[in-house]
Design an enzyme around this catalytic site. Sequence first.
Site, PDB file in Angstrom:
ATOM      1  N   GLU A  51      -9.899   2.930  -5.249  1.00  0.00           N
ATOM      2  CA  GLU A  51      -9.756   1.600  -4.156  1.00  0.00           C
ATOM      3  C   GLU A  51     -10.580   1.466  -3.018  1.00  0.00           C
ATOM      4  O   GLU A  51     -11.215   0.783  -2.357  1.00  0.00           O
ATOM      5  CB  GLU A  51      -8.451   1.135  -3.828  1.00  0.00           C
ATOM      6  CG  GLU A  51      -7.310   0.447  -4.834  1.00  0.00           C
ATOM      7  CD  GLU A  51      -6.620   1.788  -5.537  1.00  0.00           C
ATOM      8  OE1 GLU A  51      -6.972   2.802  -5.490  1.00  0.00           O
ATOM      9  OE2 GLU A  51      -5.767   1.121  -6.586  1.00  0.00           O
ATOM     10  N   PHE A 113       9.505   0.420  -5.623  1.00  0.00           N
ATOM     11  CA  PHE A 113       8.464   1.149  -6.217  1.00  0.00           C
ATOM     12  C   PHE A 113       7.108   0.526  -5.950  1.00  0.00           C
ATOM     13  O   PHE A 113       6.879  -0.669  -5.513  1.00  0.00           O
ATOM     14  CB  PHE A 113       8.550   1.162  -7.741  1.00  0.00           C
ATOM     15  CG  PHE A 113       7.175   1.837  -8.327  1.00  0.00           C
ATOM     16  CD1 PHE A 113       7.241   3.072  -8.233  1.00  0.00           C
ATOM     17  CD2 PHE A 113       6.551   1.015  -9.238  1.00  0.00           C
ATOM     18  CE1 PHE A 113       6.189   3.773  -9.091  1.00  0.00           C
ATOM     19  CE2 PHE A 113       5.330   1.392  -9.750  1.00  0.00           C
ATOM     20  CZ  PHE A 113       5.434   2.832  -9.797  1.00  0.00           C
ATOM     21  N   GLN A 114       6.319   1.448  -5.330  1.00  0.00           N
ATOM     22  CA  GLN A 114       4.848   1.019  -4.684  1.00  0.00           C
ATOM     23  C   GLN A 114       4.994   0.101  -3.555  1.00  0.00           C
ATOM     24  O   GLN A 114       4.170  -0.764  -3.427  1.00  0.00           O
ATOM     25  CB  GLN A 114       3.877   0.697  -6.105  1.00  0.00           C
ATOM     26  CG  GLN A 114       3.712   1.727  -6.920  1.00  0.00           C
ATOM     27  CD  GLN A 114       2.236   1.250  -7.760  1.00  0.00           C
ATOM     28  OE1 GLN A 114       2.267  -0.060  -8.127  1.00  0.00           O
ATOM     29  NE2 GLN A 114       1.737   2.341  -8.133  1.00  0.00           N
ATOM     30  N   LYS A 163       4.779 -10.353  -5.156  1.00  0.00           N
ATOM     31  CA  LYS A 163       4.441 -10.642  -6.453  1.00  0.00           C
ATOM     32  C   LYS A 163       5.168 -11.967  -6.909  1.00  0.00           C
ATOM     33  O   LYS A 163       4.422 -12.979  -7.623  1.00  0.00           O
ATOM     34  CB  LYS A 163       4.815  -9.471  -7.452  1.00  0.00           C
ATOM     35  CG  LYS A 163       4.579  -9.671  -8.791  1.00  0.00           C
ATOM     36  CD  LYS A 163       4.960  -8.508  -9.693  1.00  0.00           C
ATOM     37  CE  LYS A 163       4.302  -8.579 -11.201  1.00  0.00           C
ATOM     38  NZ  LYS A 163       4.754  -7.305 -11.829  1.00  0.00           N
ATOM     39  N   MET A 481     -24.239  18.701   9.081  1.00  0.00           N
ATOM     40  CA  MET A 481     -24.183  18.296  10.213  1.00  0.00           C
ATOM     41  C   MET A 481     -23.023  19.166  10.889  1.00  0.00           C
ATOM     42  O   MET A 481     -23.178  19.413  12.115  1.00  0.00           O
ATOM     43  CB  MET A 481     -23.719  16.826  10.121  1.00  0.00           C
ATOM     44  CG  MET A 481     -23.676  16.364  11.889  1.00  0.00           C
ATOM     45  SD  MET A 481     -25.327  16.392  12.628  1.00  0.00           S
ATOM     46  CE  MET A 481     -26.416  14.966  12.050  1.00  0.00           C
TER      47      MET A 481
END
Lengths: 583, 171
Positions: A51, A113-114, A163, A481
């Site tokens: 993502e 969940f999630q 949802k 760097m």
Amino acid sequence: MAERSGADILVQCLVDLGVDTVFGYPGGAVLPIYDAIYNHPTIKHILVRHEQGATHMAEGYARSTGKPGVVLVTSGPGATNAVTGITDALMDSIPMIVITGQVPTQLIGTDAFQEADTVGITRHCSKHNYLVKDPGRLAPVVHEAFHIATTGRPGPVVIDIPKNVQIATAPYTRPEGFEHQSYRPASAPDAVAIDAAVEMILKADRPILYTGGGVINSGPEAATLLRELAHRTGAPVTSTLMGLGAFPATDPSWLGMLGMHGTYEANLAMNQADLIVCLGARFDDRVTGRLDAFAPHSQKIHVDIDRSSVNKTVAVDLPVIADVGRAMAAIIAGLDARGYTKPDLSEWWARIDGWRAKNSLGYDDGATEIMPQRAIADLYKATLATGKDTIITTEVGQHQMWAAQHFGFDAPNKWLTSGGLGTMGYGFPAAIGAQVANPDSLVICIAGDASIQMNIQELGTATQYRLPVKIFILNNEYMGMVRQWQELTYESRYSNSYSDSLPDFVKLAEAYGWTGIRIEGPQELEAGIRQMIETPGPVLVDCRVAKLSNCFPMIPSGAAHTEMLLDPSQVKGSMSDEAKALV
Amino acid sequence: MHIREEQSERHVLSLTVTNEAGILARIAGLFSARGYNIESLTVADIGTDHQISRITVVTNGPPKVIDQIIAQLDRLVPVHRVVDLTDNGPFVERELALVKVAGTGDDRIEALRIADVFRAKVVDTTIGSFIFEITGPTDKIDSFVALMRQIGLVEVGRTGVVGLVRGGKEA
């Protein structure tokens, strides 16, 4: 009126708002939306591999087109993985819409969940965010979100959709133009402020235009107006990292980038100027160096669309809160109204030419090793020779600064880099996003061996969509760097800055169906670059460069513009605690 | 190396905001994210249609930081207006406190006398205790609580400051 599901309403809004591409990754809490875009005739979905990649692709899409980038991810880990890209877009003022799935409303707060508190997590790294609990609110929220993301100082807006709201139904009517109750971004400049600015420009003997990403965000007309303003006033032009391309690098008035790794002439001109006209930049710490020694002899005009940027770090004499393009147009009109003719700045230019003569970007070519600066310069030459529209993205580190120094940009929206947040892993997905939006352009990600590994999984995304992205890795087997700062500050104790166990990048590319090219020495450089450009499809180049090269010139942390280090011989190897404590 | 701090001044900021979920977190979070101070913060719905709330924040910081706080607050999408009461002419500033004091005999009489001087009201009593209700500027309440502490302070609840500009016009 027939009712439609929340998911359908969302997709209809995206169509109505002109969205043609969505970067995303499916999951449980966005399945209804994924079903609604299944085989969609106008919205193309780019399936990413992580993502974070989706967010940087959306940034690349946005920065190269001026249109907002759209991201679609699931709840929980989908949303948390997007947080780095959301923050990056906030810091660099990139318009972006992030749609996140959420657990159904009745499960919010139950550690389902999630489940993650997406609006809580993104509240301070987005320009605004919403949790939509009613399908009837979706259309107004989505339209408002696009308005907020794209107007004023652009930024990322998050829309969290449970949802059950995606499945529940409501009537849909396309919202008409609306007046927001409390969100009223600045746009037109104040006439009194413009008059004062004109007056200050009339009186200046040593003016400089200090430009930034705001000029790019304002749109292509702003870049045209900047050229006009520079030519009218005869003033030299410098730019932040984010503003590169707004003014042509081939113009004689161009001093190069300013700041920590800017040119000597840009920084000395800032230091000695009697008038700094800051156009869409924000006096970032990379630019100012030590604040109490920053541009001590100058009056400062600060044009910014965001009032909170004014007087944040540097006190200015005249704020102009407005869109920078409109402000420049008004300043030019004001100069015309006064019958202004270009003043004689030859004394000022003579001093600037003296600083230029230091050739602060100079480097010695190695006989056996490729100097990274040479690799960038040759890449620039080769892309010019193709005559193709070229878009450059970078990761973060030495290669990024070398690219900013040695690649010349002549047009806006062709240089995509993570400036504010400094996100390693930005450049490659950003290149994919830019290539999706500009299928005929030559899109090259200039990377380092460490940065490229932060989102290397997106090789698969480019393969899947046959995107001819090029990755040009300056491989010095170091986090260069970090190593450079350890040399400057910690007597070269290289704590964890060596890139051990690097993959064979050529084989890795081939494993994903890419072409892999290795360039080992100076004699292979030109041909290798040409082969990269001429090979159709995605190409990864592992360009082995001098391992211990450092990026100069440099204003060390805590130092003033006048204390630039021009070459490695000036490095002492240690610093005071005050300097060590700065970033 | 030591970390230096700058001189601070106290400011009372009055905000009108859209009354929506998360607005308080947005304001409070801005203060913590940017390292600004909150001395007190009050919030309540002030419209007839429950659309608008007023938030009063007492903060402190160097003048430059106060300007930044105002600009940053003003930038939040649901914030309608930010008024710096401290910089906006004379204003009225009030706070309400409930002060529970326990004591018997002389202490009880003394508590009532002090309450009288401060124009605090008794809103609850038992044989051995009072709850006083007192309103006023912060320093008045501070001194009342300090005196009660010597008598037998049990606990205190304070609302934090609300304020409005003086005169007939909206700030």
